[in-house]
Design a protein around this motif. Structure first.
Motif, PDB file in Angstrom:
ATOM      1  N   ALA A  86      -0.146   2.136 -10.398  1.00 46.17           N
ATOM      2  CA  ALA A  86      -1.134   2.329  -9.333  1.00 46.17           C
ATOM      3  C   ALA A  86      -2.210   1.252  -9.396  1.00 46.17           C
ATOM      4  O   ALA A  86      -2.668   0.741  -8.362  1.00 46.17           O
ATOM      5  N   GLY A  87      -2.613   0.882 -10.611  1.00 47.27           N
ATOM      6  CA  GLY A  87      -3.601  -0.178 -10.764  1.00 47.27           C
ATOM      7  C   GLY A  87      -3.066  -1.524 -10.301  1.00 47.27           C
ATOM      8  O   GLY A  87      -3.767  -2.285  -9.623  1.00 47.27           O
ATOM      9  N   ILE A  88      -1.819  -1.826 -10.642  1.00 48.04           N
ATOM     10  CA  ILE A  88      -1.204  -3.094 -10.222  1.00 48.04           C
ATOM     11  C   ILE A  88      -1.131  -3.179  -8.703  1.00 48.04           C
ATOM     12  O   ILE A  88      -1.353  -4.241  -8.105  1.00 48.04           O
ATOM     13  N   LEU A  92      -6.784  -5.711  -3.765  1.00 45.51           N
ATOM     14  CA  LEU A  92      -8.208  -5.992  -3.676  1.00 45.51           C
ATOM     15  C   LEU A  92      -8.502  -7.162  -2.736  1.00 45.51           C
ATOM     16  O   LEU A  92      -9.561  -7.209  -2.105  1.00 45.51           O
ATOM     17  N   LYS A  93      -7.579  -8.110  -2.626  1.00 46.69           N
ATOM     18  CA  LYS A  93      -7.790  -9.247  -1.737  1.00 46.69           C
ATOM     19  C   LYS A  93      -7.871  -8.800  -0.287  1.00 46.69           C
ATOM     20  O   LYS A  93      -8.716  -9.257   0.481  1.00 46.69           O
ATOM     21  N   ALA A 216      -6.501 -13.794 -21.088  1.00 47.59           N
ATOM     22  CA  ALA A 216      -5.379 -14.313 -21.867  1.00 47.59           C
ATOM     23  C   ALA A 216      -4.048 -13.743 -21.388  1.00 47.59           C
ATOM     24  O   ALA A 216      -3.058 -14.484 -21.262  1.00 47.59           O
ATOM     25  N   ILE A 217      -4.007 -12.441 -21.098  1.00 40.43           N
ATOM     26  CA  ILE A 217      -2.734 -11.830 -20.683  1.00 40.43           C
ATOM     27  C   ILE A 217      -2.300 -12.349 -19.327  1.00 40.43           C
ATOM     28  O   ILE A 217      -1.106 -12.545 -19.069  1.00 40.43           O
ATOM     29  N   LEU A 218      -3.252 -12.615 -18.426  1.00 45.89           N
ATOM     30  CA  LEU A 218      -2.896 -13.168 -17.124  1.00 45.89           C
ATOM     31  C   LEU A 218      -2.276 -14.557 -17.261  1.00 45.89           C
ATOM     32  O   LEU A 218      -1.277 -14.878 -16.611  1.00 45.89           O
ATOM     33  N   ASP A 263      -2.108  -9.010 -11.317  1.00 45.95           N
ATOM     34  CA  ASP A 263      -1.854  -9.236  -9.898  1.00 45.95           C
ATOM     35  C   ASP A 263      -0.472  -8.698  -9.535  1.00 45.95           C
ATOM     36  O   ASP A 263       0.503  -8.887 -10.277  1.00 45.95           O
ATOM     37  N   ALA A 264      -0.388  -8.078  -8.368  1.00 40.92           N
ATOM     38  CA  ALA A 264       0.889  -7.523  -7.922  1.00 40.92           C
ATOM     39  C   ALA A 264       1.943  -8.610  -7.738  1.00 40.92           C
ATOM     40  O   ALA A 264       3.147  -8.349  -7.880  1.00 40.92           O
TER      41      ALA A 264
END
Length: 405
Positions: A86-88, A92-93, A216-218, A263-264
Motif C-alpha cells: 500500500a505504501g509503494i 505522491l507525484k 541508500a536503499i533507493l 517508488d512504484a
C-alpha cells in the motif's frame, strides 16, 4: 488421543479458507461485500465472542494457544507485506500535480470525520467504563477513535473502483489521490499517538537512521535488476519493521514507511498488482481470522453494537460533510460529492490494521476494538449500494478531467 498442533493448525486453516468462501460464493455477496470483507466478518464469527460462546468446547479444541500463536506469526507477516505494498502504491507525484483539489478534498475528508469521531470517543469515555485500554491516555483514546472514523482503506477502494469500472477513469484516479493523501496522514497521526517519551531517544535514532537508509536503499534498488528488487524490498521491510517496533512506534508504522519511500516504478505494475492479489488470497485471510480472535463482548452484545452505531454515524456523517464542503468550494457538479463521499467510506483492512495497533499498545480495549471492527464492516458494505444509483446518473462525470486538468 492428543492431536498434534500441526494437524490442529491445518484444521484451523481449512476453516479459515472454507467458511468465508462458501458464504461469499453461495450468497453472492460481491455486490456489497467482496471476499475480503466476508473474510473479516468470518473472523468475527469464528472468534471467541460468537463461535467460542456457542461452541466453547470445539473452539478451545481447535484454537489452542499454540495454534493461535502460529496463526499470529503468519498474520503479522501478511499484514506487513500488505501495508508495504500500500505504501509503494501511493502516487505522491500525481497528488502534488493536482495539489489544490487533492489537498482541499483530502483535508476536509479527513478533518471532519476526525472531529466527529473524537466527539464519539468522548461520548464513549463518559458513557461507561471498559472502552479505554490499560495503557491509554484519554487524548490517545479520543484521537485514536477519531482517526479510526476518518480512515479510508485504499486496497478495498481499489477493488470497488474496479467493480464500478471507473478505476482507470479520471473520477476513479481523483478518488485514489484523495484516499492516498489521507493514508499518509493516518500513519502520521498514528506515530504521534504512539510517541513514547520514555523512548523518544530510540524513536529519534530510528527516524534518523531510516531517512539515511532510505536514500541508500533507493540507490541500491535502482542499481540492481527488478527480480533482485523484490528480495531486497522484503529484506528492507523486515529490517524497518523491526527497527520501528524496537523504537516503540510499532512494526506496522515501519512497514508503511518501508513501502512509501520506494517508488512504484521500481516494480512492474502488473506484477505488483498480482503480488497484492496473491497476498490477499493466500495469507491475509489468516490475519482476518486472527483479528476475529481478538474480539470481545464482555460488556454485552447490545452495548458493543450501540458503540459501533455511534462510531458509524460519526464516520459516515463526518466523511460526507467534509466531501460535500470540498465539492462546494471546488464547484463540483451536482451529485459528484455524494459518489466520492460514499466511496471514501471504505474502511475495512486499513482501519482494522489501525485499531489492531491501538489494541496492541493498550490504548483501546477489546470491546472498543470489536465496536470499531463492526463499524468498519458496516461502512464498507454501505459504499457500493449507496454509490451505484447516483453513479448511473453521473456517467458523464467519469470522463471529466479533474478540476486542475
Amino acid at each position: 488421543m492428543t492431536i498434534p498442533t500441526t494437524e490442529l493448525f491445518l484444521i484451523a486453516m481449512v476453516i479459515i479458507f472454507t467458511i468465508p468462501y462458501l458464504f461469499w460464493r453461495v450468497l453472492k455477496t460481491d455486490y456489497y461485500a467482496p471476499l475480503a470483507v466476508v473474510q473479516i466478518i468470518g473472523g468475527i464469527v469464528l472468534g471467541p465472542g460468537i463461535l467460542g460462546a456457542v461452541f466453547p468446547a470445539y473452539y478451545d479444541f481447535i484454537f489452542t494457544p499454540a495454534v493461535i500463536q502460529s496463526l499470529n506469526g503468519i498474520a503479522w507477516w501478511a499484514v506487513m507485506i500488505f501495508v508495504w505494498i500500500a505504501g509503494i502504491e501511493l502516487d505522491l507525484k500525481s497528488a502534488w500535480t493536482n495539489r489544490l483539489e487533492t489537498g482541499v478534498t483530502a483535508g476536509l475528508a479527513m478533518i471532519m470525520p476526525l472531529v466527529f469521531g473524537c466527539g464519539a470517543g468522548i461520548v464513549l469515555l463518559n458513557f461507561s467504563g471498559g472502552w479505554i485500554g490499560p495503557k491509554g491516555h484519554d487524548w490517545q483514546f479520543i484521537v485514536g477513535i477519531g482517526m479510526a472514523c476518518a480512515v479510508t482503506a485504499l486496497p478495498i477502494l481499489v477493488l470497488f473502483l474496479e467493480k464500478l469500472e471507473i478505476l482507470r477513469q479520471p473520477l476513479g484516479q481523483r478518488i485514489l489521490r484523495f484516499a492516498s493523501l489521507d493514508d499518509i496522514a493516518i500513519w502520521g497521526v498514528l506515530a504521534i499517538i504512539l510517541l513514547d517519551w520514555g523512548r523518544v531517544g530510540r524513536q529519534a535514532m530510528f527516524l534518523l537512521a531510516f531517512f539515511i537508509s532510505a536514500v541508500a536503499i533507493l540507490k541500491l534498488m535502482r542499481a540492481v535488476k527488478e527480480s533482485d528488487r523484490w528480495y531486497l524490498g522484503l529484506i528492507w521491510l523486515a529490517v524497518v519493521g523491526f527497527a520501528a517496533d524496537w523504537s516503540g512506534l510499532h512494526y506496522m508504522v515501519g512497514a508503511f514507511l518501508a513501502g512509501v519511500v520506494l517508488d512504484a516504478d521500481l516494480f512492474d505494475r502488473t506484477k505488483l498488482d498480482r503480488f497484492r492479489d496473491h497476498v490477499l488470497l493466500a495469507i491475509m485471510p489468516v490475519f482476518f481470522l486472527s483479528t476475529g480472535l481478538r474480539t470481545n463482548w464482555d460488556v454485552g452484545g447490545l452495548v458493543v453494537f450501540g458503540a459501533a452505531a455511534i462510531l458509524l454515524v460519526a464516520a459516515v456523517s463526518g466523511k460526507l460533510v467534509g466531501v460535500h464542503l470540498a465539492g462546494r468550494i471546488l464547484n463540483w457538479p451536482k451529485g459528484e460529492a455524494h459518489v466520492i463521499g460514499w466511496l471514501l467510506q471504505t474502511k475495512a483492512l486499513i482501519m482494522i490494521i489501525f485499531v489492531n495497533v491501538l489494541l496492541d499498545k493498550g490504548i483501546i480495549s477489546n470491546q472498543t476494538f470489536t465496536a470499531a471492527l463492526l463499524m468498519a464492516v458496516a461502512s464498507t458494505m454501505l459504499s457500493i449500494p449507496m454509490v451505484t444509483p447516483q453513479l448511473a446518473k453521473l456517467r458523464n462525470v467519469v470522463d471529466k478531467p479533474s478540476a486542475e486538468g
